[in-house]
Design an enzyme around this catalytic site. Structure first.
Site, mmCIF file in Angstrom:
data_model
loop_
_atom_site.group_PDB
_atom_site.id
_atom_site.type_symbol
_atom_site.label_atom_id
_atom_site.label_comp_id
_atom_site.label_asym_id
_atom_site.label_seq_id
_atom_site.Cartn_x
_atom_site.Cartn_y
_atom_site.Cartn_z
ATOM 1 N N TYR A 109 -132.583 5.115 11.359
ATOM 2 C CA TYR A 109 -132.804 6.077 12.439
ATOM 3 C C TYR A 109 -133.989 6.964 12.088
ATOM 4 O O TYR A 109 -134.106 7.438 10.956
ATOM 5 C CB TYR A 109 -131.550 6.949 12.609
ATOM 6 C CG TYR A 109 -131.707 8.041 13.637
ATOM 7 C CD1 TYR A 109 -131.242 7.869 14.937
ATOM 8 C CD2 TYR A 109 -132.347 9.248 13.315
ATOM 9 C CE1 TYR A 109 -131.404 8.866 15.886
ATOM 10 C CE2 TYR A 109 -132.512 10.241 14.267
ATOM 11 C CZ TYR A 109 -132.030 10.048 15.557
ATOM 12 O OH TYR A 109 -132.198 11.032 16.488
ATOM 13 N N GLU A 198 -137.301 9.346 19.816
ATOM 14 C CA GLU A 198 -136.205 8.855 18.985
ATOM 15 C C GLU A 198 -136.277 7.340 18.849
ATOM 16 O O GLU A 198 -136.283 6.627 19.850
ATOM 17 C CB GLU A 198 -134.865 9.257 19.613
ATOM 18 C CG GLU A 198 -133.668 8.900 18.756
ATOM 19 C CD GLU A 198 -132.351 9.277 19.419
ATOM 20 O OE1 GLU A 198 -132.053 8.764 20.525
ATOM 21 O OE2 GLU A 198 -131.614 10.090 18.841
#
Ligand code: ADP
Ligand code: MG
Length: 387
Positions: A109, A198
């Site tokens: 991530y 993101e």
């Protein structure tokens, strides 16, 4: 403003970040014409909606050949996809993205956002890719690193980048790719006025390639005027129709799930109004800031917007007239109430510039309006009135 994954990936590509080849399709008939540019043995079909959690909801499918792709696309197009981010009503899939499938070794991530609290840019990196980062933060905070950096034209320093990517445990050549990616994200954030980028997941493939496999971007609405190339990416299908209408009138409106419609001037007062409605046991139907010097037309539009929401059982108008004149507001309210045949209770609290004139206009209007002395009184009255 949010954009679709395929659009975010175009921006990533422009800034030299690693993404897979893909094609966007608006109808299943386009697939066979467009597919030839994709290499790779398998495909991934991805529903394009402004919400995450598509994987678990059937919006991301691994496909083995073109004929399956066509039949799966047919099924996915037009489907209402319900993910944990769409709310129970879900979102209709109106475009699809077909991407070369990657052979995933591990998912990570990485995100970059404006941290308002510290006035810095925060990078969040984690070994737990493909998961909800909020959940990871709660359950396994040791698997996340947050790196806050000062806004500066040259971007993050070598040490800051090292800190951001340290959690990935990459080898030297992978670190080089990841460093460049961090710099690209920073650059996009600044040059496109993004507030959030993101990458979830960022992956490493079995062939040792680093790829941004999913991408979400959000842009600062207040800066969109200077980013016409971003505004072009806006997809009105994805937005609340009331919010589109509001933006036409330059009203700051956000639809919520309660029953008391609010019309307020000033964002702070609007939030206080929402709070006090909750304090008296009810929920606001919306946030609405009509702004400082709203015209009668704007007030009329705002009032109609509130009433267009079928959940609204009563309206609370709370105006503190500074630049805003209470008489202008009152005329707008009376005008709109007549046009829409107002049938729900209306409580009005006016204070400040021309409040007496405003009150007079309301009193003479023959509309059933409850006036309130202060905010407390107003909230009590509207909650009582809708019972
Ligand atoms: P969402 O976050 O909306 O669920 P993602 O794009 O993150 O959608 O996809 C969900 C999961 O599907 C990813 O975590 C990954 O495991 C898999 N996936 C997505 N795109 C690909 C791809 N091109 N190749 C292989 N797997 C993929
Ligand atoms: Mg994802």
């Amino acid at each position: 403003m949010n954009i679709h994954e395929h659009q975010a990936k175009e921006i990533l590509k422009e800034f030299k970040a690693p993404v897979s080849n893909g094609i966007v399709i608006y109808s299943k008939d386009e697939i066979e014409d467009k597919i030839s540019i994709l290499k790779g043995k398998q495909y991934v079909l991805k529903a394009q909606i402004h919400a995450g959690g598509r994987g678990k909801a059937g919006g991301v499918k691994l496909i083995k050949n073109v004929s399956d792709l066509v039949s799966e696309a047919k099924k996915m197009m037009g489907k209402i996809l319900i993910t944990h981010q769409t709310g129970p009503e879900g979102k209709e899939v109106k475009r699809l993205y077909v991407e070369e499938a990657s052979d995933i070794l591990k998912e990570f991530y990485l995100s970059c956002l404006i941290d308002r609290e510290s006035s810095k840019i925060a990078f969040i990196s984690s070994t737990e890719g493909g998961m909800d980062i909020e959940k990871v933060a709660e359950e396994t905070p040791n698997k996340i690193i947050t790196t806050k950096i000062d806004l500066k034209s040259e971007g993050p320093s070598k040490e800051e980048i090292e800190n951001i990517i340290s959690i990935f445990n990459f080898d030297e050549s992978q670190n080089n790719v990841a460093s460049k990616l961090v710099q690209s994200l920073y650059k996009i954030l600044i040059e496109k006025d993004a507030s959030l980028i993101e990458i979830n997941p960022l992956i490493i493939t079995k062939e040792n390639k680093i790829i941004c496999l999913d991408a979400k971007m959000n842009f600062d609405d207040n800066a969109i005027f200077r980013r016409p190339e971003i505004l072009k990416l806006r997809d009105l299908n994805e937005e609340e129709s009331a919010e589109i209408e509001a933006s036409k009138h330059d009203l700051a409106y956000i639809k919520l799930n309660g029953t008391i419609g609010c019309m307020v001037n000033g964002a702070g007062l609007a939030m206080a109004t929402m709070d006090i409605i909750k304090l008296y046991g009810q929920e606001p139907a919306n946030f609405l800031d009509v702004g400082g010097g709203a015209s009668k037309e704007k007030v009329t539009a705002a009032f109609k917007l509130i009433l267009a929401d079928k959940n609204v059982k009563g309206i609370l108008i709370n105006i503190f007239g500074g630049i805003m004149r209470c008489d202008v507001l009152a005329s707008g309210v009376v005008e709109a109430a007549k046009q829409v045949n107002l049938s729900v209770p209306l409580v009005v609290r006016l204070a400040g510039t021309n409040y007496k004139e405003g009150k007079e206009i309301l009193d003479k209007s023959n509309l059933k309006i409850l006036s309130a002395a202060d905010l407390n009184d107003a909230a009590k009255k509207i909650v009582e009135a809708i019972k």
